[in-house]
Design an enzyme around this catalytic site. Structure first.
Site, PDB file in Angstrom:
ATOM      1  CG  ASP A   1      20.633 -13.779  31.720  1.00 45.09           C
ATOM      2  OD1 ASP A   1      21.406 -14.406  31.340  1.00 45.09           O
ATOM      3  OD2 ASP A   1      21.600 -13.760  33.577  1.00 45.09           O
TER       4      ASP A   1
ATOM      5  CD  GLU B   1      26.691 -15.224  37.405  1.00 48.65           C
ATOM      6  OE1 GLU B   1      25.426 -16.246  38.174  1.00 48.65           O
ATOM      7  OE2 GLU B   1      25.219 -14.978  36.843  1.00 48.65           O
TER       8      GLU B   1
END
Ligand code: DGL
Length: 281
Positions: free
Chosen positions: A16, A165
Site C-alpha cells: 500500500d 497518514e
C-alpha cells in the site's frame, strides 16, 4: 532488464502507499494465518491518490518488484489507487518479463463482486481517493458485472488519506471533512443504501463516517471481501498455493522512518510491529 528473482516458495506480499493496506492485511491474516506475509508501505511517498497515472504506476511497479525480490510469489495491491492505476499495466507489461508464474492481484474486482449482494436499492455510494474516482474503475467493473442493475455514485475524498497518514483520523478536525463528503454523496443520490469504502485507509475513519451516515445506510469496508476472494483464488490455484510458505510470520517494511510506522501500525493492528526501512527506486 530481467531481474534475478528467488525461485523457492515464499510469502504473500501486501503493498500500500502507507498504512491503509494494514486493514487488508489484518483481514487476510485473520482468515489465513498459516501463510507468511510481507507488508510494504510506501509511507515516504504517500498519498498516491492525487498523483498521476504514470507516477502511481512507476511507484507501484518499484514496490511490487521489491516484494518479488524479497521472495514473494504473490502480491496483493492493498490499495485502490494502485489497483486502479497500476495493476493492469504491471500484469501486462512487467510480469511477463519478471516471471510469468508470479501474480499481482488488486482489490477493486472482489469489492465490486461483493456489492451486488449487499445493496437492495441498486444504488451504491463510493468514497475513494480522487485518483480512484477519476479512473472510473468501480463504474467500469460494476457495468461489466451487473449491467445496469447496480449504479455506482462516487465522491472523491481528497483529504481523508492525509488525515489517516497524519494520525488525525480521530481528531475533531476530521469531522469537517467526513461530514462534507458523506453529505455530498447522500444529497447526490438519496437512494443510496450502501457506501463502499473504496480506499483502504478509510476504515480508520469509520467512527467519524458512522457519525454522519444515517443508520439505514450500510458502510462496507473491503477487507473481508478481499480476504475471501484470495482464499477462493488459492483454492482454485494449487500451483500458487504450493509455492507459498506456511510459517505464520509477518514482516513489515516502510520507506519512511520505522519508528513512525511502528507506533501507528501497532495501533492499527493491535499487535507490536517492528518495521525495517526500505528504499525504493
Ligand atoms: N490506501 C490507498 C487506497 O486504497 C490510499 C491511496 C493514497 O495513498 O492516496 O486508495
Amino acid at each position: 532488464m530481467t531481474p534475478q528473482l528467488p525461485t523457492n516458495p515464499g510469502p504473500i506480499g501486501i503493498f500500500d502507499s502507507g498504512y491503509g493496506g494494514l486493514t487488508i492485511l489484518r483481514q487476510i491474516r485473520g482468515m489465513m494465518p498459516q501463510y507468511d506475509y510481507i507488508y510494504l508501505g510506501d509511507n515516504a511517498r504517500a498519498p498516491y491518490g492525487t498523483r498521476s497515472f504514470e507516477v502511481v504506476y512507476e511507484f507501484t511497479r518499484q514496490a511490487v518488484l521489491r516484494l518479488f525480490e524479497m521472495g514473494c510469489r504473490l502480491v496483493i495491491l492493498g490499495c485502490n489507487t494502485a489497483s486502479a492505476k497500476a495493476l493492469r499495466s504491471i500484469q501486462q507489461n512487467d510480469l511477463p518479463h519478471w516471471d510469468p508464474t508470479r501474480r499481482v492481484l488488486g482489490i477493486i474486482h472482489p469489492t465490486v463482486e461483493a456489492m451486488g449482494d449487499i445493496t437492495h436499492t441498486g444504488h451504491v455510494g463510493l468514497v475513494a481517493t480522487p485518483g480512484t474516482i477519476r479512473s472510473g474503475s468501480y463504474e467500469i467493473e460494476a457495468e461489466k458485472h451487473y449491467g445496469g442493475r447496480v449504479k455506482v455514485v462516487s465522491e472523491a475524498c481528497p483529504m481523508w488519506v492525509s488525515l489517516v497518514e497524519n494520525h488525525e483520523y480521530d481528531s475533531p478536525g476530521a469531522d469537517y471533512f467526513v461530514e462534507k463528503r458523506i453529505g455530498n454523496l447522500l444529497r447526490h443520490d438519496p437512494e443510496i443504501d450502501t457506501i463502499i469504502l473504496g480506499c483502504t485507509h478509510f476504515p480508520l475513519l469509520l467512527n467519524k463516517i458512522l457519525k454522519y451516515t444515517p443508520r439505514e445506510v450500510k458502510i462496507v469496508p473491503q477487507g473481508e471481501y478481499v480476504a475471501s476472494s484470495l482464499r477462493n483464488y488459492l483454492e482454485r490455484h494449487a500451483e500458487m498455493e504450493n509455492m507459498l510458505t506456511k510459517g505464520s510470520t509477518c514482516q513489515f517494511y516502510t520507506t519512511e522512518q520505522p519508528e513512525n510506522f511502528n507506533s501507528s501500525a501497532t495501533i492499527f493492528l493491535g499487535t507490536t510491529v517492528e518495521a525495517e526501512r526500505v528504499y525504493l527506486e
